[in-house]
Motif scaffolding. Structure first.
Motif, PDB file in Angstrom:
ATOM      1  N   VAL A   1      42.727  47.191  48.567  1.00 52.72           N
ATOM      2  CA  VAL A   1      42.640  45.856  47.966  1.00 52.72           C
ATOM      3  C   VAL A   1      41.815  45.948  46.687  1.00 52.72           C
ATOM      4  CG1 VAL A   1      41.797  43.497  48.277  1.00 52.72           C
ATOM      5  CG2 VAL A   1      42.850  44.713  50.208  1.00 52.72           C
ATOM      6  N   ILE A   2      42.401  45.470  45.552  1.00 48.39           N
ATOM      7  CA  ILE A   2      41.674  45.532  44.272  1.00 48.39           C
ATOM      8  C   ILE A   2      41.334  44.141  43.739  1.00 48.39           C
ATOM      9  CG2 ILE A   2      42.593  47.787  43.600  1.00 48.39           C
ATOM     10  CD1 ILE A   2      44.644  46.346  41.837  1.00 48.39           C
ATOM     11  N   ASN A   3      41.946  43.099  44.335  1.00 47.72           N
ATOM     12  CA  ASN A   3      41.622  41.742  43.890  1.00 47.72           C
ATOM     13  C   ASN A   3      42.033  40.745  44.959  1.00 47.72           C
ATOM     14  OD1 ASN A   3      40.659  39.772  42.113  1.00 47.72           O
ATOM     15  ND2 ASN A   3      42.701  39.426  41.249  1.00 47.72           N
ATOM     16  N   ILE A   4      41.283  39.644  45.084  1.00 43.26           N
ATOM     17  CA  ILE A   4      41.598  38.603  46.058  1.00 43.26           C
ATOM     18  C   ILE A   4      41.563  37.252  45.367  1.00 43.26           C
ATOM     19  CG2 ILE A   4      40.938  37.513  48.246  1.00 43.26           C
ATOM     20  CD1 ILE A   4      39.494  40.105  48.998  1.00 43.26           C
ATOM     21  N   GLU A   5      42.665  36.502  45.468  1.00 41.08           N
ATOM     22  CA  GLU A   5      42.755  35.148  44.919  1.00 41.08           C
ATOM     23  C   GLU A   5      43.194  34.208  46.028  1.00 41.08           C
ATOM     24  OE1 GLU A   5      42.114  33.969  41.918  1.00 41.08           O
ATOM     25  OE2 GLU A   5      41.667  35.844  40.860  1.00 41.08           O
ATOM     26  N   GLN A   6      42.258  33.482  46.633  1.00 41.94           N
ATOM     27  CA  GLN A   6      42.542  32.562  47.741  1.00 41.94           C
ATOM     28  C   GLN A   6      43.324  33.277  48.850  1.00 41.94           C
ATOM     29  OE1 GLN A   6      44.345  29.217  45.673  1.00 41.94           O
ATOM     30  NE2 GLN A   6      42.359  28.213  45.519  1.00 41.94           N
ATOM     31  N   ASP A   7      44.616  32.884  49.073  1.00 38.42           N
ATOM     32  CA  ASP A   7      45.395  33.485  50.160  1.00 38.42           C
ATOM     33  C   ASP A   7      46.250  34.657  49.697  1.00 38.42           C
ATOM     34  OD1 ASP A   7      44.375  31.716  51.955  1.00 38.42           O
ATOM     35  OD2 ASP A   7      46.023  30.271  51.750  1.00 38.42           O
ATOM     36  N   GLU A   8      46.037  35.127  48.480  1.00 38.74           N
ATOM     37  CA  GLU A   8      46.840  36.237  47.963  1.00 38.74           C
ATOM     38  C   GLU A   8      45.924  37.382  47.566  1.00 38.74           C
ATOM     39  OE1 GLU A   8      50.690  35.594  45.706  1.00 38.74           O
ATOM     40  OE2 GLU A   8      49.404  36.368  44.100  1.00 38.74           O
ATOM     41  N   VAL A   9      46.393  38.598  47.828  1.00 39.46           N
ATOM     42  CA  VAL A   9      45.597  39.775  47.463  1.00 39.46           C
ATOM     43  C   VAL A   9      46.435  40.720  46.615  1.00 39.46           C
ATOM     44  CG1 VAL A   9      44.131  39.684  49.514  1.00 39.46           C
ATOM     45  CG2 VAL A   9      46.232  41.021  49.580  1.00 39.46           C
ATOM     46  N   GLU A  10      45.747  41.460  45.745  1.00 38.00           N
ATOM     47  CA  GLU A  10      46.403  42.528  44.988  1.00 38.00           C
ATOM     48  C   GLU A  10      46.023  43.852  45.630  1.00 38.00           C
ATOM     49  OE1 GLU A  10      46.078  42.757  40.739  1.00 38.00           O
ATOM     50  OE2 GLU A  10      46.252  40.581  40.539  1.00 38.00           O
ATOM     51  N   VAL A  11      47.043  44.685  45.845  1.00 40.18           N
ATOM     52  CA  VAL A  11      46.817  45.975  46.497  1.00 40.18           C
ATOM     53  C   VAL A  11      47.374  47.082  45.614  1.00 40.18           C
ATOM     54  CG1 VAL A  11      47.321  47.395  48.526  1.00 40.18           C
ATOM     55  CG2 VAL A  11      46.967  44.927  48.793  1.00 40.18           C
ATOM     56  N   GLN A  12      46.548  48.115  45.401  1.00 38.63           N
ATOM     57  CA  GLN A  12      47.045  49.304  44.708  1.00 38.63           C
ATOM     58  C   GLN A  12      47.498  50.291  45.780  1.00 38.63           C
ATOM     59  OE1 GLN A  12      44.340  51.520  42.129  1.00 38.63           O
ATOM     60  NE2 GLN A  12      46.074  51.953  40.782  1.00 38.63           N
ATOM     61  N   THR A  13      48.796  50.594  45.780  1.00 39.56           N
ATOM     62  CA  THR A  13      49.351  51.432  46.842  1.00 39.56           C
ATOM     63  C   THR A  13      49.203  52.913  46.517  1.00 39.56           C
ATOM     64  OG1 THR A  13      51.554  51.312  45.854  1.00 39.56           O
ATOM     65  CG2 THR A  13      51.012  49.663  47.515  1.00 39.56           C
TER      66      THR A  13
ATOM     67  N   VAL B   1      50.472  40.356  47.443  1.00 40.11           N
ATOM     68  CA  VAL B   1      51.040  39.921  48.721  1.00 40.11           C
ATOM     69  C   VAL B   1      50.166  38.851  49.348  1.00 40.11           C
ATOM     70  CG1 VAL B   1      52.230  42.081  49.267  1.00 40.11           C
ATOM     71  CG2 VAL B   1      49.860  41.804  49.946  1.00 40.11           C
ATOM     72  N   SER B   2      50.792  38.082  50.236  1.00 37.56           N
ATOM     73  CA  SER B   2      50.050  37.068  50.979  1.00 37.56           C
ATOM     74  C   SER B   2      49.062  37.749  51.916  1.00 37.56           C
ATOM     75  CB  SER B   2      51.027  36.207  51.781  1.00 37.56           C
ATOM     76  OG  SER B   2      50.341  35.459  52.758  1.00 37.56           O
ATOM     77  N   LEU B   3      47.926  37.123  52.105  1.00 34.93           N
ATOM     78  CA  LEU B   3      46.894  37.659  52.993  1.00 34.93           C
ATOM     79  C   LEU B   3      47.439  37.870  54.404  1.00 34.93           C
ATOM     80  CD1 LEU B   3      43.845  38.374  53.111  1.00 34.93           C
ATOM     81  CD2 LEU B   3      43.421  36.029  53.847  1.00 34.93           C
ATOM     82  N   SER B   4      48.396  37.001  54.805  1.00 34.43           N
ATOM     83  CA  SER B   4      48.941  37.095  56.165  1.00 34.43           C
ATOM     84  C   SER B   4      49.893  38.274  56.331  1.00 34.43           C
ATOM     85  CB  SER B   4      49.673  35.799  56.529  1.00 34.43           C
ATOM     86  OG  SER B   4      50.805  35.628  55.692  1.00 34.43           O
ATOM     87  N   ARG B   5      50.275  38.926  55.212  1.00 32.51           N
ATOM     88  CA  ARG B   5      51.237  40.029  55.294  1.00 32.51           C
ATOM     89  C   ARG B   5      50.590  41.393  55.064  1.00 32.51           C
ATOM     90  NH1 ARG B   5      54.327  39.512  58.494  1.00 32.51           N
ATOM     91  NH2 ARG B   5      55.637  41.186  57.664  1.00 32.51           N
ATOM     92  N   ILE B   6      49.259  41.461  55.116  1.00 37.02           N
ATOM     93  CA  ILE B   6      48.617  42.775  55.043  1.00 37.02           C
ATOM     94  C   ILE B   6      47.973  43.085  56.392  1.00 37.02           C
ATOM     95  CG2 ILE B   6      48.196  42.612  52.555  1.00 37.02           C
ATOM     96  CD1 ILE B   6      45.237  42.130  53.218  1.00 37.02           C
ATOM     97  N   TYR B   7      47.887  44.367  56.674  1.00 35.89           N
ATOM     98  CA  TYR B   7      47.370  44.800  57.967  1.00 35.89           C
ATOM     99  C   TYR B   7      46.328  45.889  57.756  1.00 35.89           C
ATOM    100  CZ  TYR B   7      51.345  42.200  59.625  1.00 35.89           C
ATOM    101  OH  TYR B   7      52.233  41.190  59.869  1.00 35.89           O
ATOM    102  N   PRO B   8      45.264  45.876  58.547  1.00 37.30           N
ATOM    103  CA  PRO B   8      44.173  46.837  58.331  1.00 37.30           C
ATOM    104  C   PRO B   8      44.604  48.272  58.604  1.00 37.30           C
ATOM    105  CG  PRO B   8      43.872  45.664  60.404  1.00 37.30           C
ATOM    106  CD  PRO B   8      45.015  45.003  59.706  1.00 37.30           C
TER     107      PRO B   8
END
Length: 700
Positions: free
Chosen positions: A65-77, A85-92
């Motif tokens: 995770v490189i950035n978080i905006e409310q219910d959306e996060v940016e992920v560098q894969t 992606v939506s926060l609800s669609r990421i998994y630890p």
């Protein structure tokens, strides 16, 4: 919706729940899966968190995770891309997980789809093909020999050993079943499931080998029961297995093997039950498939056999040359022919019977080469040319019947009216259909004879109180084109899914009672409505199909219209757009669209009277025995017998046996469609793990 109880208050609930998660997930389905996945999320997702995100090419990919905006996060894969992606669609992602994975899914820190997939992939890379999910064994097909995993030294290590001290193995499941049978005095069963090419047949053979090792008669000489049970495999494979587009040794029938034990835990008898042999394959194959193995084995037999049966290259036979595939990579048909004859010896098929069996196989090949043309004067079939005439005479010679009678049986039908008996000539197309019908009937009778002979030779033990049953049956199927066979196969899987759900819920209720846990209800999806749609009497799909088969004017279109009318409000039945005869069923594993155009023909099991009369009069006692004379009552009754209804009865008998046993489950998974070792296709595997209401955890 059914209800099931899950604790919310027991002080040790979290540990107990996590330890049994593999079983819960399998039973409780989508709702629980989502609760688990999101309850499993870290309370605080922050910049720098390691997570999994969906990816169209590899299903799931890890990233940070490189950035978080409310219910959306940016992920560098991992591949350097940045995705939002939506926060609800990421998994630890547990970055501290062991580098070689864990041998039981319930030991994963986070139990969700990407973690399961990554764990299986990690283990597959190091040839760890077996992984537990609670009490269920997941078996990945290695597509290469791993003989060191199955030798006698390995068997000795697993014999009576504690599960905790050893790697997951198919032997463990067999050992647990055997120990439970001895200790509890109750029959057990092992259900092996998975799609074609996932390794069910090989897994079943390993189970049988291990049980033969545990229950064998040490130092016994001659043909022991356990040897006969094991050698039944190559015989049935030769006549019931074939190469398909996705599996070089695909079982084209279902099999349930009952191994009986005496009071001392030794094998004392066995019975093999088979289900739904694919009759149509005898006459019709497509590239790159093959017909049943036995045809190619016979074409590779020693020269004296080839000469005796007037055989040649497989390319010269119509029933084999519809496909360009004649050989299997790494397999010698000549060696397999010898091995099959040797296995026949062990299971009690004598030399005279073996010769008769291959005489029938050769006759079917010659039969397929009889072609017809139109008579110049009238619209009736004639044997086409000298070559066809040669094959007609060879077929008659091998079946030991009169050539003219054979020609009449193929080209004419007898019609009895109150005034007279009329012989009606068939046109060339109808004669070819008659020829193929005869070939399918002869082959299916031969296969049934083999199964009966093996059962008689092995023998059943009437005094046995316990058995271990092994079910090797087709998995759920959904192709571009789905016909009658897929309908029957998926009906079977609906039945097995219901059995699985019922067993797991009962098992968990007993666990809760033992742990003194307070229970709350959680919903799960029940598939009884699909089973009612298919098999309910009156008015289910099978009943309507049988009804259509009994009316001469019925067509597949009138049958489909009846379905549309009857089930227009059924939530599990869908009428697809832009079709007049397809129908869709919303199965537990997903929607399947069926083409009904061959349903009526494939459901009709009857032997043409002319074929019956011809072969029951054969001078070969073996062939005449395959076609015993019909009783007067049978001869007068309707020729039609429903394959679907017969199969439904067989299936219910199977379920009754399974319900009287303690079941164990092995889910076979095909890691790639190329049938190559060391290749793990994430998308392919995830589709198999998702099949079913229970999504990830539906491993049966």
């Amino acid at each position: 919706m059914e209800k099931f109880m899950v604790s919310a208050t027991a002080p040790h609930h979290d540990d107990f729940f996590h330890d049994n998660l593999g079983k819960f997930g399998a039973a409780l389905g989508t709702k629980l899966e989502l609760e688990l996945e999101h309850d499993g999320m870290p309370a605080n997702v922050e910049i720098g968190s390691h997570v999994w995100v969906e990816d169209p090419e590899v299903a799931w990919i890890d990233g940070i995770v490189i950035n978080i905006e409310q219910d959306e996060v940016e992920v560098q894969t991992r591949d350097g891309k940045t995705v939002a992606v939506s926060l609800s669609r990421i998994y630890p992602n547990d970055v501290e997980a062991p580098s070689g994975g864990v041998d039981d899914m319930t030991r994963l820190q986070y139990l969700h789809e990407p973690a399961v997939l990554h764990n299986l992939s990690t283990r597959y890379e190091i040839n760890e093909i077996y992984t537990y999910s609670g009490n269920i064994l997941i078996a990945l097909n290695p597509f290469q020999p791993l003989s060191h995993l199955y030798d006698v030294y390995v068997m000795e290590r697993y014999k009576g050993a504690l599960i905790e001290g050893l790697s997951p193995h198919v032997f463990t499941i067999a050992d647990v079943a055997y120990r439970e049978m001895i200790k509890e005095g109750r029959s057990n069963s092992i259900l092996v499931s998975g799609e074609s090419g996932a390794g069910k047949t090989e897994t079943t053979k390993m189970l049988m080998r291990y049980l033969a090792y545990l229950g064998g008669h040490s130092g016994a000489e001659g043909r022991t029961v356990e040897q006969q049970v094991l050698e039944s495999n190559p015989v049935l494979e030769a006549f019931g297995n074939a190469k398909t587009a996705i599996n070089n040794n695909s079982s084209r029938f279902g099999k349930f093997v009952e191994i009986q034990f005496d009071k001392k835990g030794r094998i004392s008898g066995a019975a093999i039950r088979t289900y739904l042999l694919e009759r149509s394959r005898v006459c019709q194959i497509s590239d790159p498939e093959r017909n049943y193995h036995c045809f190619y084995l016979l074409c590779a037999a020693p020269p004296e056999e080839i000469e005796k049966y007037k055989l040649g290259n497989p390319k010269s036979f119509h029933y084999l040359n519809q496909s360009n595939c004649y050989e299997l990579v790494g397999v010698s048909d000549a060696q397999e022919y010898v091995a099959t004859r040797r296995a026949m010896d062990v299971v009690g098929i004598n030399e005279k019977e073996q010769d008769a069996i291959f005489r029938v196989v050769a006759a079917i090949l010659h039969l397929g080469n009889i072609n017809f043309e139109k008579d110049e004067d009238i619209d009736s079939a004639l044997v086409k040319d000298e070559q066809s005439l040669f094959h007609l005479h060879m077929t008659a010679e091998l079946l030991m019947c009169d050539p003219l009678s054979l020609e009449d049986a193929l080209c004419k039908r007898v019609m009895v009216t109150p005034e007279e008996i009329i012989k009606k000539s068939l046109d060339p197309h109808a004669a070819a259909v008659s020829r193929d019908g005869l070939a399918k009937t002869i082959y299916s009778r031969l296969f049934d004879w083999l199964v009966d002979k093996i059962n008689v030779s092995i023998g059943q033990d009437p005094s046995s109180k316990c058995l271990i049953g092994i079910l090797d049956i087709y998995g759920f199927e959904s192709f571009k084109a789905n016909s009658f066979e897929q309908f029957c196969i998926n009906f079977t899987n609906e039945k097995l899914q219901q059995h699985f759900n019922q067993h797991v819920f009962k098992m968990e209720q007993e666990e809760y009672a033992k742990e003194e846990i307070n229970w709350n209800y959680v919903e799960f999806v029940d598939n009884q409505d699909v089973l009612d749609l298919i098999e309910k009497k009156p008015g289910g799909i099978i009943a309507l199909l049988d009804e259509a088969c009994m009316f001469p004017k019925s067509t597949h279109e009138t049958f489909a219209q009846k379905l549309y009318q009857k089930f227009k409000d059924h939530k599990r039945f869908i009428k697809p757009k832009l079709t007049r005869s397809d129908f869709t069923i919303a199965h537990y594993a997903g929607e399947v669209q069926y083409q009904s155009d061959q349903f009526l023909d494939k459901n009709k099991y009857y032997v043409v009277a002319e074929h019956q009369d011809l072969l029951s009069a054969s001078k070969c006692s073996f062939i005449a025995g395959l076609f015993p004379p019909l009783s007067e009552e049978s001869a007068k009754s309707s020729k039609f017998s429903s394959i679907c209804s017969r199969f439904k009865i067989q299936l219910q008998q199977l379920m009754d046996i399974l319900n009287s046993t303690e079941p164990h489950y092995i889910r076979c998974v095909k890691p790639n469609n190329l049938l190559k070792p060391a290749t793990f296709d994430n998308i392919n595997v995830i589709q198999q793990l998702r099949s079913g209401v229970s999504k990830i955890w539906n491993f049966v």
